[in-house]
Design a protein around this motif. Structure first.
Motif, mmCIF file in Angstrom:
data_model
loop_
_atom_site.group_PDB
_atom_site.id
_atom_site.type_symbol
_atom_site.label_atom_id
_atom_site.label_comp_id
_atom_site.label_asym_id
_atom_site.label_seq_id
_atom_site.Cartn_x
_atom_site.Cartn_y
_atom_site.Cartn_z
ATOM 1 N N ASN A 221 1.039 -0.544 0.086
ATOM 2 C CA ASN A 221 -0.147 -0.415 0.052
ATOM 3 C C ASN A 221 0.645 0.957 -0.210
ATOM 4 O OD1 ASN A 221 -2.061 1.592 0.931
ATOM 5 N ND2 ASN A 221 -2.165 1.036 2.543
ATOM 6 N N LYS A 222 1.124 1.704 1.369
ATOM 7 C CA LYS A 222 1.962 2.903 1.254
ATOM 8 C C LYS A 222 3.859 1.908 0.987
ATOM 9 C CE LYS A 222 -0.672 5.769 3.344
ATOM 10 N NZ LYS A 222 -1.674 6.460 2.476
ATOM 11 N N ILE A 223 4.060 0.910 1.311
ATOM 12 C CA ILE A 223 5.064 0.574 0.848
ATOM 13 C C ILE A 223 5.269 -0.512 -0.742
ATOM 14 C CG2 ILE A 223 7.560 -0.137 1.407
ATOM 15 C CD1 ILE A 223 7.066 0.784 3.948
ATOM 16 N N GLY A 224 5.541 -0.063 -1.635
ATOM 17 C CA GLY A 224 5.707 -1.395 -2.749
ATOM 18 C C GLY A 224 6.817 -2.287 -2.816
ATOM 19 N N LEU A 225 6.897 -3.358 -2.848
ATOM 20 C CA LEU A 225 8.474 -4.626 -2.788
ATOM 21 C C LEU A 225 8.055 -5.155 -4.436
ATOM 22 C CD1 LEU A 225 6.866 -6.984 -0.301
ATOM 23 C CD2 LEU A 225 8.368 -4.632 -0.210
ATOM 24 N N ILE A 226 9.335 -5.117 -5.499
ATOM 25 C CA ILE A 226 9.496 -5.590 -6.398
ATOM 26 C C ILE A 226 10.391 -6.531 -6.184
ATOM 27 C CG2 ILE A 226 10.028 -6.052 -8.719
ATOM 28 C CD1 ILE A 226 8.831 -2.923 -8.865
ATOM 29 N N PHE A 227 10.376 -7.788 -6.319
ATOM 30 C CA PHE A 227 11.208 -8.923 -5.682
ATOM 31 C C PHE A 227 11.944 -9.224 -6.861
ATOM 32 C CE2 PHE A 227 8.568 -9.846 -2.498
ATOM 33 C CZ PHE A 227 9.100 -9.260 -0.975
ATOM 34 N N GLN A 228 13.190 -9.518 -6.613
ATOM 35 C CA GLN A 228 14.738 -10.696 -8.060
ATOM 36 C C GLN A 228 13.781 -10.971 -9.376
ATOM 37 O OE1 GLN A 228 18.221 -11.986 -6.698
ATOM 38 N NE2 GLN A 228 18.497 -12.650 -8.366
ATOM 39 N N ASP A 229 12.664 -12.664 -8.489
ATOM 40 C CA ASP A 229 12.293 -13.699 -9.191
ATOM 41 C C ASP A 229 11.043 -13.070 -9.286
ATOM 42 O OD1 ASP A 229 12.005 -15.505 -10.386
ATOM 43 O OD2 ASP A 229 13.145 -16.976 -9.325
ATOM 44 N N ALA B 85 12.772 -2.054 -4.390
ATOM 45 C CA ALA B 85 13.188 -3.282 -5.492
ATOM 46 C C ALA B 85 14.443 -3.935 -5.090
ATOM 47 C CB ALA B 85 12.862 -2.509 -6.919
ATOM 48 N N ASP B 86 14.170 -4.948 -5.041
ATOM 49 C CA ASP B 86 15.109 -6.052 -4.484
ATOM 50 C C ASP B 86 16.096 -7.022 -5.849
ATOM 51 O OD1 ASP B 86 17.657 -7.611 -3.936
ATOM 52 O OD2 ASP B 86 16.146 -8.795 -1.917
ATOM 53 N N GLU B 87 16.971 -6.125 -6.523
ATOM 54 C CA GLU B 87 17.747 -6.878 -7.971
ATOM 55 C C GLU B 87 16.467 -7.306 -8.918
ATOM 56 O OE1 GLU B 87 21.002 -9.468 -7.127
ATOM 57 O OE2 GLU B 87 20.816 -9.010 -5.133
ATOM 58 N N PRO B 88 15.693 -5.918 -9.234
ATOM 59 C CA PRO B 88 14.163 -5.811 -9.648
ATOM 60 C C PRO B 88 14.669 -6.749 -11.221
ATOM 61 C CG PRO B 88 14.805 -4.118 -9.959
ATOM 62 C CD PRO B 88 15.895 -4.458 -9.002
ATOM 63 N N THR B 89 15.599 -6.616 -11.786
ATOM 64 C CA THR B 89 15.798 -7.101 -13.343
ATOM 65 C C THR B 89 16.944 -8.343 -12.869
ATOM 66 O OG1 THR B 89 18.098 -5.522 -13.460
ATOM 67 C CG2 THR B 89 15.780 -4.718 -13.519
ATOM 68 N N SER B 90 17.858 -8.295 -12.363
ATOM 69 C CA SER B 90 19.101 -9.633 -12.355
ATOM 70 C C SER B 90 18.342 -11.285 -12.653
ATOM 71 C CB SER B 90 20.177 -9.475 -10.819
ATOM 72 O OG SER B 90 18.803 -9.976 -9.858
ATOM 73 N N ALA B 91 17.016 -11.110 -12.575
ATOM 74 C CA ALA B 91 16.975 -12.687 -12.950
ATOM 75 C C ALA B 91 16.676 -12.589 -14.428
ATOM 76 C CB ALA B 91 15.557 -12.860 -12.607
#
Ligand SMILES: Nc1ncnc2c1ncn2[C@@H]1O[C@H](COP(=O)(O)OP(=O)(O)OP(=O)(O)O)[C@@H](O)[C@H]1O
Ligand SMILES: [Mg+2]
Length: 330
Positions: free
Chosen positions: A103-111, A191-197
């Motif tokens: 909601n207030k904090i969005g998340l993007i994981f590596q995989d 965004a935790d390494e959003p493009t490395s996979a």
């Protein structure tokens, strides 16, 4: 509301306006005896982007997970403070965290393949935060999910609303995750390494897409990355992490142009000389968590190390507009 109360709220709003959106202060995280994060401090202003850079095992993902309440006691032990919009996160209850997360904090994981649920359509997964946090009706959710898919560059979004994740390519799945992360217009994106996979040919596209969306929403963002040059290119500020500590933090151009910490210098020369992100930049390895040196954690690998480095931890000092933790900055 009476005038006095209104005034107090205004004063509080003003104070909040000047305060950082996120403030991490002297934050440590232990797993049993292992100190995974040790005295981490950083601040992020509204609209600012920060690149969190460091070798594998530095604790980048651990910090991101702690910020969204996915690492909490009793699984880990926390010390210090994590403040988001002035509220202390370390004392939030799980139900309160659930109201922030997505909601207030969005998340993007590596995989994306691991993060998306294979049993639900991508439309349902994008609509979920819209239902949970914004209470939109079923029809509105579907319309907004299609618009979000369009905004992250998924062609023919109405057709793809009913697709399951496995029916989409890796790049498209990552776009779906970005749509989910941004669905509620978060103030902070992690965004935790959003493009490395992803395939190298679409990494830049996806990074550009995330940055564009973050700018459109005027959100702040933390990008966890391995690459100092990429971080400096896409983020306002850089925080370099080594073995659970931030060794240098400051404006990207300065950190890249004239790194002050020997570890940052090592990372930079690796990029310049080898042009590779996969090679170990500096001879030696990150010490294991159960055998961390007592003083500076980088001392065993540092070309500048003296006796004091092995004995006492250098605390961050302000130098040339940034924070650097080293006994021999000059
Ligand atoms: N579930 C776990 N149990 C025990 N130790 C863990 C766990 N997850 C991570 N660690 C340890 O915590 C330290 C920090 O890990 P973390 O995943 O945060 O590093 P990172 O900087 O994100 O690395 P990478 O670049 O490889 O993603 C490492 O030493 C790691 O081995
Ligand atoms: Mg990680």
């Amino acid at each position: 509301m009476n005038a006095a109360v209104a005034l107090t709220h205004e004063a509080a709003d003003q104070a909040a306006g000047q305060a950082p959106l996120l403030e991490v202060r002297d934050f440590s995280l232990r797993r049993g005896k292992a100190v995974v994060l040790d005295g981490v401090s950083l601040a992020l202003q509204p609209g600012e982007t920060l690149g969190l850079i460091g070798e594998s095992g530095a604790g980048k993902s651990t910090l991101a997970m702690a910020l969204i309440g996915l690492l909490r006691a009793p699984e880990v032990q926390l010390e210090g403070s994590l403040r988001f919009r002035g509220s202390e996160l370390t004392s939030l209850k799980e139900a309160e965290f659930r109201r922030l997360r997505g909601n207030k904090i969005g998340l993007i994981f590596q995989d994306a393949t691991a993060a998306l649920n294979p049993c639900f359509t991508v439309g349902e997964q994008i609509a979920e935060p819209l239902k949970r946090h914004l209470g939109l009706s079923k029809w509105d959710r579907r319309e907004r999910a299609a618009a979000l898919m369009q905004s992250v560059g998924i062609p023919e979004p109405r057709l793809r609303l009913d697709a399951y994740p496995h029916e989409l390519s890796g790049g498209m799945q990552q776009r779906v995750m970005i749509a989910i992360a941004l669905a509620c217009n978060p103030e902070l994106l992690l965004a935790d390494e959003p493009t490395s996979a992803l395939d190298v040919t679409i990494q830049a596209q996806i990074m550009e897409l995330i940055l564009d969306r973050v700018r459109d929403l005027n959100s702040s963002a933390i990008f966890v990355l391995h690459d100092l040059a990429l971080g400096a290119q896409v983020c306002d500020r850089i925080a370099v992490m080594y073995a659970g500590q931030i060794v240098e933090e400051g404006p990207s151009e300065r950190v890249l142009a004239a790194p002050l910490h020997p570890y940052t210098r090592g990372l930079k020369s690796c990029v310049v000389e080898l042009g590779s992100r996969t090679l170990v930049p500096i001879p030696g390895q990150v010490p294991p968590l159960d055998a961390m040196p007592a003083g500076c954690r980088f001392a065993p690998r540092c070309p500048k190390a003296q006796a004091v480095c092995g004995e006492r931890r250098p605390l961050p000092e302000t130098r040339d507009g940034r924070q650097v933790a080293c006994w021999f900055i000059d």
